[in-house]
Each structure stands twice: as structure tokens, then as C-alpha cells.
Design a protein around this motif. Structure first.
Motif, PDB file in Angstrom:
ATOM      1  N   CYS A 162       0.836  -1.209   0.000  1.00 54.38           N
ATOM      2  CA  CYS A 162       0.000   0.000   0.000  1.00 54.38           C
ATOM      3  C   CYS A 162       0.868   1.255   0.000  1.00 54.38           C
ATOM      4  O   CYS A 162       0.518   2.262  -0.625  1.00 54.38           O
ATOM      5  N   LEU A 163       1.999   1.186   0.684  1.00 56.28           N
ATOM      6  CA  LEU A 163       2.922   2.327   0.714  1.00 56.28           C
ATOM      7  C   LEU A 163       3.534   2.618  -0.658  1.00 56.28           C
ATOM      8  O   LEU A 163       4.047   3.706  -0.880  1.00 56.28           O
ATOM      9  N   ARG A 181      -5.715   4.502   5.891  1.00 54.70           N
ATOM     10  CA  ARG A 181      -6.482   3.701   6.856  1.00 54.70           C
ATOM     11  C   ARG A 181      -6.179   2.215   6.676  1.00 54.70           C
ATOM     12  O   ARG A 181      -6.042   1.479   7.661  1.00 54.70           O
ATOM     13  N   CYS A 182      -6.059   1.778   5.443  1.00 54.55           N
ATOM     14  CA  CYS A 182      -5.746   0.372   5.166  1.00 54.55           C
ATOM     15  C   CYS A 182      -4.398  -0.002   5.797  1.00 54.55           C
ATOM     16  O   CYS A 182      -4.280  -1.031   6.451  1.00 54.55           O
ATOM     17  N   ILE A 183      -3.431   0.855   5.634  1.00 53.83           N
ATOM     18  CA  ILE A 183      -2.097   0.601   6.187  1.00 53.83           C
ATOM     19  C   ILE A 183      -2.158   0.508   7.715  1.00 53.83           C
ATOM     20  O   ILE A 183      -1.606  -0.417   8.321  1.00 53.83           O
ATOM     21  N   CYS A 230      -9.840  -3.723   3.464  1.00 56.13           N
ATOM     22  CA  CYS A 230      -9.100  -4.190   2.283  1.00 56.13           C
ATOM     23  C   CYS A 230     -10.028  -4.439   1.095  1.00 56.13           C
ATOM     24  O   CYS A 230      -9.634  -4.219  -0.053  1.00 56.13           O
ATOM     25  N   ARG A 231     -11.248  -4.863   1.359  1.00 52.03           N
ATOM     26  CA  ARG A 231     -12.214  -5.109   0.268  1.00 52.03           C
ATOM     27  C   ARG A 231     -12.558  -3.825  -0.484  1.00 52.03           C
ATOM     28  O   ARG A 231     -12.985  -3.877  -1.633  1.00 52.03           O
ATOM     29  N   LYS A 232     -12.342  -2.680   0.134  1.00 56.01           N
ATOM     30  CA  LYS A 232     -12.628  -1.392  -0.510  1.00 56.01           C
ATOM     31  C   LYS A 232     -11.635  -1.054  -1.612  1.00 56.01           C
ATOM     32  O   LYS A 232     -11.875  -0.145  -2.398  1.00 56.01           O
ATOM     33  N   HIS A 250      -6.184 -10.147  -1.439  1.00 54.00           N
ATOM     34  CA  HIS A 250      -5.561 -11.323  -0.820  1.00 54.00           C
ATOM     35  C   HIS A 250      -5.576 -11.182   0.707  1.00 54.00           C
ATOM     36  O   HIS A 250      -5.927 -12.129   1.432  1.00 54.00           O
ATOM     37  N   CYS A 251      -5.228 -10.013   1.195  1.00 53.34           N
ATOM     38  CA  CYS A 251      -5.214  -9.763   2.633  1.00 53.34           C
ATOM     39  C   CYS A 251      -6.622  -9.943   3.204  1.00 53.34           C
ATOM     40  O   CYS A 251      -6.798 -10.562   4.260  1.00 53.34           O
ATOM     41  N   ALA A 252      -7.621  -9.418   2.514  1.00 46.45           N
ATOM     42  CA  ALA A 252      -9.013  -9.562   2.967  1.00 46.45           C
ATOM     43  C   ALA A 252      -9.397 -11.033   3.084  1.00 46.45           C
ATOM     44  O   ALA A 252     -10.036 -11.443   4.063  1.00 46.45           O
TER      45      ALA A 252
END
Length: 111
Positions: free
Chosen positions: A27-28, A38-40, A82-84, A92-94
Motif C-alpha cells: 500500500c505504501l 487507513r488500510c495501512i 481491504c475489500r474497498k 488477498h489480505c481480505a
């Protein structure tokens, strides 16, 4: 000797920690990092609670269920966040967060 369900749970918790750390790192590298803030943050929280929970489970702590309830909550929040995002690493993380929350709930129902 640990039960199969406990061994599986420990494996899933470590897998989730890895997926969340990877997601945060990738994400970074996104073009619009602010959009991913927010995800991070949630990825990092989820990674921390998963590895903490794995430690409590590994040592058969009497407090494992208490920590695990928080783990389930944060994994569900991480999955939702993560789904957003369309990025493959977020999806994958979700998936892994959902698997982990489900595995924790299964473990708690058997204890």
C-alpha cells in the motif's frame, strides 16, 4: 500434544500477520498513498494482534480467548477495509483476514 485445530489456528494467525505486513508495505508503494492510509494502519494493527494471539495460543494461555475476541474483531475490520481497494494484495489480505477470523471463532467454539 496440540490438537490439529490449534496447530491450524497458529499457522493461520502467522499467515495473516504476513499478509497484513505485505499489504501495508505494498500500500505504501501505491500512487495515492493517502488513499491507503487507513488500510495501512489497520493492516499493522491486524498483524500485531494476530502475532500476539498466536503467542497466547502457543503457550496455552488462560487469556487466549480474551485476546482472540479482539483478534476476530480487528481481522473483520481489516477484511472490510481491504475489500474497498482493488489492489490484488488488498484482496488477498481480505481473504486471509476472513479465514483467520473464522478459524479463531471455530477454535473458541471448541474450547
Amino acid at each position: 500434544m496440540k490438537s490439529e485445530i490449534t496447530n491450524n489456528l497458529e499457522h493461520v494467525l502467522v499467515k495473516c500477520m504476513t499478509a497484513c505486513e505485505t499489504c501495508a508495505t505494498l500500500c505504501l508503494q501505491e500512487d495515492d498513498v493517502k488513499k491507503m492510509a487507513r488500510c495501512i494502519m489497520i493492516d499493522r494493527d491486524c498483524a500485531d494482534i494476530c502475532i500476539t494471539t498466536a503467542r497466547f495460543v502457543a503457550r496455552n494461555s488462560e487469556h487466549a480467548k480474551h485476546v482472540m475476541r479482539e483478534c476476530v474483531e480487528i481481522c473483520r475490520i481489516c477484511e472490510e477495509e481491504c475489500r474497498k481497494h482493488e489492489a490484488e494484495h488488498c484482496q488477498h489480505c481480505a481473504d486471509i483476514c476472513k479465514e483467520t477470523a473464522d478459524a479463531c471463532e471455530e477454535w473458541m467454539s471448541k474450547k
